[in-house]
Write an enzyme that holds these catalytic residues in place. Structure first.
Site, PDB file in Angstrom:
ATOM      1  N   ASP A  42       4.674 -14.973  11.129  1.00  0.00           N
ATOM      2  CA  ASP A  42       3.336 -15.429  10.750  1.00  0.00           C
ATOM      3  C   ASP A  42       2.324 -14.304  11.023  1.00  0.00           C
ATOM      4  O   ASP A  42       1.879 -14.101  12.151  1.00  0.00           O
ATOM      5  CB  ASP A  42       3.009 -16.683  11.580  1.00  0.00           C
ATOM      6  N   GLU A  74       0.833  -1.213   0.000  1.00  0.00           N
ATOM      7  CA  GLU A  74       0.000   0.000   0.000  1.00  0.00           C
ATOM      8  C   GLU A  74       0.867   1.263   0.000  1.00  0.00           C
ATOM      9  O   GLU A  74       1.697   1.436   0.892  1.00  0.00           O
ATOM     10  CB  GLU A  74      -0.906  -0.016   1.244  1.00  0.00           C
ATOM     11  N   LYS A  83      -6.981  -1.280  11.741  1.00  0.00           N
ATOM     12  CA  LYS A  83      -6.378  -1.599  10.428  1.00  0.00           C
ATOM     13  C   LYS A  83      -5.182  -0.680  10.196  1.00  0.00           C
ATOM     14  O   LYS A  83      -4.130  -1.105   9.701  1.00  0.00           O
ATOM     15  CB  LYS A  83      -7.430  -1.432   9.332  1.00  0.00           C
ATOM     16  N   HIS A 116      -2.276  10.324   0.417  1.00  0.00           N
ATOM     17  CA  HIS A 116      -2.372   8.950  -0.066  1.00  0.00           C
ATOM     18  C   HIS A 116      -2.414   8.919  -1.588  1.00  0.00           C
ATOM     19  O   HIS A 116      -1.685   8.173  -2.231  1.00  0.00           O
ATOM     20  CB  HIS A 116      -3.638   8.324   0.506  1.00  0.00           C
TER      21      HIS A 116
HETATM   22  C1  MEV Z   1      -5.744   2.810   5.436  1.00  0.00           C
HETATM   23  O1  MEV Z   1      -4.894   1.756   5.020  1.00  0.00           O
HETATM   24  C2  MEV Z   1      -5.735   2.941   6.943  1.00  0.00           C
HETATM   25  C3  MEV Z   1      -6.666   4.002   7.522  1.00  0.00           C
HETATM   26  O2  MEV Z   1      -8.009   3.772   7.081  1.00  0.00           O
HETATM   27  C4  MEV Z   1      -6.568   3.931   9.023  1.00  0.00           C
HETATM   28  C5  MEV Z   1      -7.533   4.808   9.789  1.00  0.00           C
HETATM   29  O3  MEV Z   1      -8.612   5.143   9.258  1.00  0.00           O
HETATM   30  O4  MEV Z   1      -7.194   5.154  10.940  1.00  0.00           O
HETATM   31  C6  MEV Z   1      -6.307   5.382   7.016  1.00  0.00           C
END
Ligand code: MEV
Length: 446
Positions: free
Chosen positions: A282, A83, A266, A379
């Site tokens: 792992d 990513e 995430k 991003h």
């Molecule tokens: C994207 O890979 C991760 C985010 O969605 C994390 C978040 O929203 O805190 C930007």
């Protein structure tokens, strides 16, 4: 340990020059780096020994996160991730944390849980009494299953008998707690479970069920805190104080809402998984443990929280992390071994401290962006390079096409293809690279 993890201008130089800079900072030679990572570090013949039905290998980018300082030690941190912006964002956030003294980590002993399920147990109380009464004998038998581990200073440390409530119906579970030292421990733990299961069943007057580790290894947690001064959090449009408020609100949102907590976590796992993969560990085990831990109260919650302390932002993360620096993939994967060499790490607990720190850095970068400019600006600018590649740009064209489509605010493959034609002087007179915004929207939104 790295001599320094601060390498200014790193992102501006070529891949070959970056290898030299990492070599100078960490002591791994540029030739060693090239040998361990070129072609993904793994040939098909070696890959064929890892898993079954191999037809090749599958490469992912290996980058390094800079500026990381954990418990007073600088670490250049290898990360494997597909990513865009994860590595840059973690480096940027680590720099902010560094200005507040760096990450402070504390790790539990590397104790893993071996589960033995016993079924057909008519009297759970009597079974518990019998098993606890034979504790020393069971622990000694467990040690016999893993003599190499015992020689390295690990081995069985404890035993617990658990009942699972009304619905369990003649079922109990025995946990053996085993110190795995620098191994992740799955194979060790499974061997222990299989060695002692029959004796446990006899003591419980029941039958053996499953014998396997638990990935909810909450006996092997890492806790990391960081303190970030308001001044370094400021953006072009918001002062640091307002950014702290925004980040604390983002944290509270995740604490109150599992839908947000999942995304918050995430963002943390963006950093942790990338280190886990780079070091040959792992990541499915780590993911399973992290999310089970996040739900331990009965409600899915964030793994990190952020609060204000005067004019300082304070972040804290806690999660189980079962990582190894010996055994498994590490024995055979040259890139994984190189990753540990670059990190200057031999102990699994130190690796867990760095991985959790990078997770907290990734989280800080994400919530700061979300609480200020929004995530898409940074991003998409980085995403533009892979869009340019997908459109067919090569070499120096990639950066140039990416710049054009970012400036045009139309980061789509279609627009990148048009930009490429213009750059190559092959556009048949068409110059309007920014005009058609309708097509390729799915790329921009991906
Ligand atoms: C994207 O890979 C991760 C985010 O969605 C994390 C978040 O929203 O805190 C930007």
């Amino acid at each position: 340990m790295s001599k320094t993890s601060q390498l200014p201008g790193f992102y501006k130089v070529t891949v070959a020059e970056r290898r030299k800079l990492v070599a100078e900072a960490t002591g791994a030679s540029a030739a060693e780096i090239a040998a361990a990572v070129d072609g993904g570090g793994l040939d098909a013949e070696t890959a064929d020994k890892f898993v079954e039905n191999v037809i090749g290998t599958y490469a992912l980018p290996l980058g390094v996160t800079l500026n990381v300082r954990v418990n007073g030690h600088d670490r250049v941190v290898p990360m494997v991730v597909e990513e865009p912006s994860v590595v840059a964002a973690a480096s940027n956030a680590a720099k902010m944390v560094r200005s507040g003294g760096g990450f402070v980590a504390e790790m539990d002993a590397p104790i893993m849980i071996s589960q033995v399920q016993l079924v057909g147990v008519k009297d759970a109380d009597a079974a518990r009494t019998a098993i606890l009464g034979a504790k020393d004998e069971i622990l000694a038998a467990a040690d016999k299953a893993v003599p190499g581990l015992v020689a390295r200073g690990g081995g069985a440390r404890g035993l617990e008998v658990r009942t699972l409530g009304e619905a369990a119906d003649e079922m109990i579970v025995v946990h053996l707690l085993v110190d795995c030292r620098d191994a992740m421990g799955a194979n060790l733990i499974n061997s222990v479970a299989e060695r002692v299961a029959d004796r446990l069943a006899a003591l419980a007057k029941g039958k053996v069920g499953l014998r396997i580790l638990s990935n909810l290894c909450d006996t092997r947690c890492v806790r990391v805190t960081c303190r970030v001064p308001a001044a370094v959090l400021a953006t072009e449009t918001m002062d640091g104080d307002a950014v702290i408020d925004g980040i604390v609100n983002a944290s509270r949102f995740a604490e109150l809402d599992p839908y947000r907590a999942a995304t918050h976590n995430k963002g943390i796992m963006n950093g942790i998984d990338a280190v886990v993969i780079a070091t040959g560990n792992d990541w499915r085990a780590v993911e399973a443990g992290a999310h089970a831990f996040a739900a331990r109260s009965g409600r899915y919650s964030p793994l990190s929280i952020w609060r204000r302390d005067g004019d300082t932002l304070v972040g804290r993360i806690e999660l189980p992390l079962a990582l190894g620096t010996v055994g498994g993939t590490l024995r055979v994967h040259p890139s994984a071994r190189l990753a540990l060499q670059i990190l200057g790490i031999t102990e699994s607990s130190e690796l867990a401290a760095v991985a959790a720190s990078v997770g907290l850095a990734s989280n800080l970068a994400a919530v700061r962006a979300l609480a200020t400019d929004g995530i898409q600006r940074g991003h998409m600018a980085l995403h533009a390079r892979s869009v340019a590649l997908a459109a067919g740009a090569r070499g120096g064209e990639v950066e140039r096409v990416a710049t054009i489509i970012v400036e045009a605010r139309d980061i789509t493959v279609e627009n990148a293809k048009r930009a490429l034609l213009v750059l190559r002087g092959d556009d048949g007179g068409e110059r309007g690279v920014a005009d058609d915004r309708a097509s390729g929207a799915s790329v921009a939104e991906s």
